[in-house]
Design a protein around this motif. Structure first.
Motif, PDB file in Angstrom:
ATOM      1  N   UNK A   1       0.811  -1.221   0.000  1.00  0.00           N
ATOM      2  CA  UNK A   1       0.000   0.000   0.000  1.00  0.00           C
ATOM      3  C   UNK A   1       0.846   1.274   0.000  1.00  0.00           C
ATOM      4  N   UNK A   2       2.164   1.138  -0.195  1.00  0.00           N
ATOM      5  CA  UNK A   2       3.036   2.311  -0.065  1.00  0.00           C
ATOM      6  C   UNK A   2       2.688   3.067   1.216  1.00  0.00           C
ATOM      7  N   UNK A   3       2.619   2.324   2.351  1.00  0.00           N
ATOM      8  CA  UNK A   3       2.250   2.949   3.629  1.00  0.00           C
ATOM      9  C   UNK A   3       3.076   4.191   3.899  1.00  0.00           C
TER      10      UNK A   3
ATOM     11  N   UNK B   1     -14.979  -3.170   4.736  1.00  0.00           N
ATOM     12  CA  UNK B   1     -13.782  -2.457   5.183  1.00  0.00           C
ATOM     13  C   UNK B   1     -13.908  -0.981   4.810  1.00  0.00           C
ATOM     14  N   UNK B   2     -13.644  -0.115   5.776  1.00  0.00           N
ATOM     15  CA  UNK B   2     -13.750   1.326   5.518  1.00  0.00           C
ATOM     16  C   UNK B   2     -12.343   1.925   5.481  1.00  0.00           C
ATOM     17  N   UNK B   3     -12.018   2.549   4.376  1.00  0.00           N
ATOM     18  CA  UNK B   3     -10.685   3.129   4.182  1.00  0.00           C
ATOM     19  C   UNK B   3     -10.619   4.516   4.872  1.00  0.00           C
ATOM     20  N   UNK B   4      -9.439   5.089   5.006  1.00  0.00           N
ATOM     21  CA  UNK B   4      -9.346   6.410   5.670  1.00  0.00           C
ATOM     22  C   UNK B   4     -10.164   7.494   4.974  1.00  0.00           C
ATOM     23  N   UNK B   5     -10.478   7.327   3.675  1.00  0.00           N
ATOM     24  CA  UNK B   5     -11.288   8.335   2.981  1.00  0.00           C
ATOM     25  C   UNK B   5     -12.789   8.076   3.139  1.00  0.00           C
ATOM     26  N   UNK B   6     -13.150   7.030   3.896  1.00  0.00           N
ATOM     27  CA  UNK B   6     -14.567   6.725   4.098  1.00  0.00           C
ATOM     28  C   UNK B   6     -15.153   5.888   2.973  1.00  0.00           C
ATOM     29  N   UNK B   7     -14.308   5.376   2.090  1.00  0.00           N
ATOM     30  CA  UNK B   7     -14.805   4.479   1.040  1.00  0.00           C
ATOM     31  C   UNK B   7     -14.932   3.069   1.612  1.00  0.00           C
TER      32      UNK B   7
ATOM     33  N   UNK C   1     -14.594  -0.822   0.885  1.00  0.00           N
ATOM     34  CA  UNK C   1     -14.013  -1.775  -0.055  1.00  0.00           C
ATOM     35  C   UNK C   1     -14.212  -3.184   0.478  1.00  0.00           C
ATOM     36  N   UNK C   2     -14.305  -4.138  -0.457  1.00  0.00           N
ATOM     37  CA  UNK C   2     -14.445  -5.540  -0.045  1.00  0.00           C
ATOM     38  C   UNK C   2     -13.081  -6.164   0.202  1.00  0.00           C
TER      39      UNK C   2
ATOM     40  N   UNK D   1      -7.363  -0.345  -1.523  1.00  0.00           N
ATOM     41  CA  UNK D   1      -7.847   0.656  -0.583  1.00  0.00           C
ATOM     42  C   UNK D   1      -7.714   2.078  -1.104  1.00  0.00           C
ATOM     43  N   UNK D   2      -7.337   2.212  -2.373  1.00  0.00           N
ATOM     44  CA  UNK D   2      -7.228   3.545  -2.982  1.00  0.00           C
ATOM     45  C   UNK D   2      -8.064   3.597  -4.257  1.00  0.00           C
TER      46      UNK D   2
END
Ligand code: SF4
Ligand code: SF4
Ligand code: SF4
Length: 459
Positions: A106-108, A347-353, A355-356, A361-362
């Motif tokens: 994820x290039x954390x 799953x909720x990403x930091x942007x509120x999206x 994803x399954x 996650x982007x």
């Protein structure tokens, strides 16, 4: 001798290894060694039960024994109802990270590698997601379904403890809600283990299940999982794991295996067992070449080397009482999908999206077209979901993967991790991957070991 596999109806496989043929019925997870004549009689019987009339008494007794163990049972294949009522949510509080792992998918800490913003999940989005799953769990329990809690997992496309304030609010909210509605919550986290004292004490006090990403030996951890400034991270992770042990908290370790360290897997198993006795399981996963791994010098070990060294590590782990796992070898599981990606993974990403898939996650990831199926709408104060997308995700199921039809791991591996193996392809276009070699070899090892234990018990 190379292993040969032959599929026969009804979902019966003949796997021939160096000791001879094994009859294997994956849907019942039963297996037996037999000579070639006995296998032929069993297959004839499976294809046509009347064929037994021509057999002698000894063969009839053998068929009866196989029948009693379920070898010929035409069991319905696993399936699940499409019903979007998740009782588990995975929250990604942030994509910020205090490490710069050389293979990070994820290039954390660097916004996914596509110039996306470093950001933190809004508390409203986190709270509404928790409300949703808690309500679903209570309703399902009231309907008599086997649902005893709601589950909040916190990890991320960054390090969750890098957004400590948010993480803490999420935990407190979930605990308060659980108390208010009188329904239990389970809190899980996966972390890189690099945190300050205050965060460490919070981790110890609040989580039911903890997974630490740790590459197994001090020098490997420092080289593959450095801090953002490039210095080593081992001393911090070591401190966290020792504190967890002192608090008598069981935890899991996940180690990512690169080509450079594959030959050290047995050494890693010994180091982990000797130094962190409260570790419940050590999870080895070969690195998948994506994310930062593409730009670093890390590469995937060959399937042969991974299997050879996994099996060596398994011997060490067994001697020391440590459980070893790899995601694609799970002969003890019968299912139709590798993970919950096709059945309401939430799953909720930091942007509120929403994803399954944890690894997608982007929005800038082309695979998000398939896996993103909802988002938090701040004006509405709630989530909106795309039902069509959920329907399409349900198709990520081994029944739609012709490539896996004749594989004896079909109901265990079930087509493997869709995000990795399929990328943008449809299930019908599944081509397998190098992981198939690992999945089959290590699943066969699980079958062989079960038969060896049975033989030892019989002695
Ligand atoms: S700790 Fe996790 S998110 Fe951070 S760089 Fe490493 S793998 Fe990526
Ligand atoms: S598709 Fe693969 S990466 Fe995505 S959640 Fe499932 S197992 Fe994880
Ligand atoms: S992905 Fe490969 S190992 Fe897994 S079920 Fe399909 S063919 Fe078998």
């Amino acid at each position: 001798m190379p292993v040969q596999v032959e599929k026969q109806p009804p979902e019966l496989f003949v796997i021939t290894d160096e000791k001879g043929p094994i009859l294997y019925a994956p849907l019942r997870r039963v297996m037996a060694r037999a000579n070639e004549n006995a296998i032929r009689i069993a297959l004839d019987y499976a294809a046509d039960p009347t064929s037994l009339t021509n057999q002698d008494d000894e063969s009839r007794v053998m068929i009866q024994a196989l029948e009693e163990h379920g070898f010929f049972e035409r069991r319905p294949f696993p399936s699940h109802e499409p019903d979007f009522r998740p009782t588990q949510v995975t929250l990604f509080p942030t994509n910020r990270c205090n490490l710069r792992c050389s293979y990070c998918y994820a290039f954390g800490g660097e916004g996914g590698g596509n110039g996306e913003q470093l950001t933190t999940l809004s508390l409203d989005a986190a709270r509404r997601a928790i409300d949703f799953i808690a309500k679903n769990a209570q309703e399902l329990a009231a309907e008599g379904m086997p649902c005893r809690n709601f589950l909040v997992s916190i990890h991320g496309n960054g390090e969750p403890f890098s957004a400590f304030e948010t993480l803490r609010e999420i935990v407190w909210y979930a605990r308060d809600l659980s108390e208010e509605v009188d329904f239990p919550v389970v809190l899980n986290t996966a972390t890189n283990g690099v945190m300050n004292e205050e965060q460490l004490e919070f981790l110890v006090a609040n989580f039911d299940n903890v997974n630490i990403s740790f590459d197994g030996l001090p020098e490997l951890q420092d080289a593959q999982r450095p801090l953002a400034d490039g210095s080593g991270s081992f001393i911090y992770v070591d401190r966290t794991m020792r504190r967890l042990a002192e608090a008598e908290l069981n935890f899991g370790i996940r180690a990512t295996v690169t080509e450079a360290m594959v030959v050290r897997m047995a050494e890693i198993a010994a180091f982990v067992a000797d130094n962190y006795p409260s570790v419940e399981q050590l999870h080895f996963e070969p690195v998948w070449e994506c994310g930062r791994c593409v730009t670093s010098s890390d590469s995937t070990p060959s399937a042969e080397l991974f299997c050879e060294n996994y099996l060596k590590a398994l011997e060490v782990a067994r001697e020391k009482g440590l459980r070893l796992v790899y995601s694609g070898a799970r002969q003890d599981m019968i299912t139709d999908a590798f993970c919950k990606v096709s059945s309401g993974s939430y799953t909720v990403t930091p942007t509120g999206d929403v994803t399954a898939c944890y690894e997608v996650s982007y929005k800038s990831d082309p695979r998000s077209e398939r896996y993103f199926y909802g988002r938090y709408d701040p004006e509405l104060g709630d989530y909106v979901y795309d039902e069509d997308k959920l329907g399409e995700l349900a198709d990520l199921n081994v029944k739609n993967i012709p490539f896996c039809t004749d594989c004896f791991c079909r109901w265990h591996c079930t087509g493997d991790c869709a995000a990795k193996v399929l990328e943008g392809r449809t299930p019908a276009e599944h081509q397998g991957s190098q992981r198939c070699v690992i999945n089959r070899r290590l699943t066969l090892n699980q079958i062989q070991r079960k038969m060896d234990w049975r033989e030892e018990d019989a002695r």
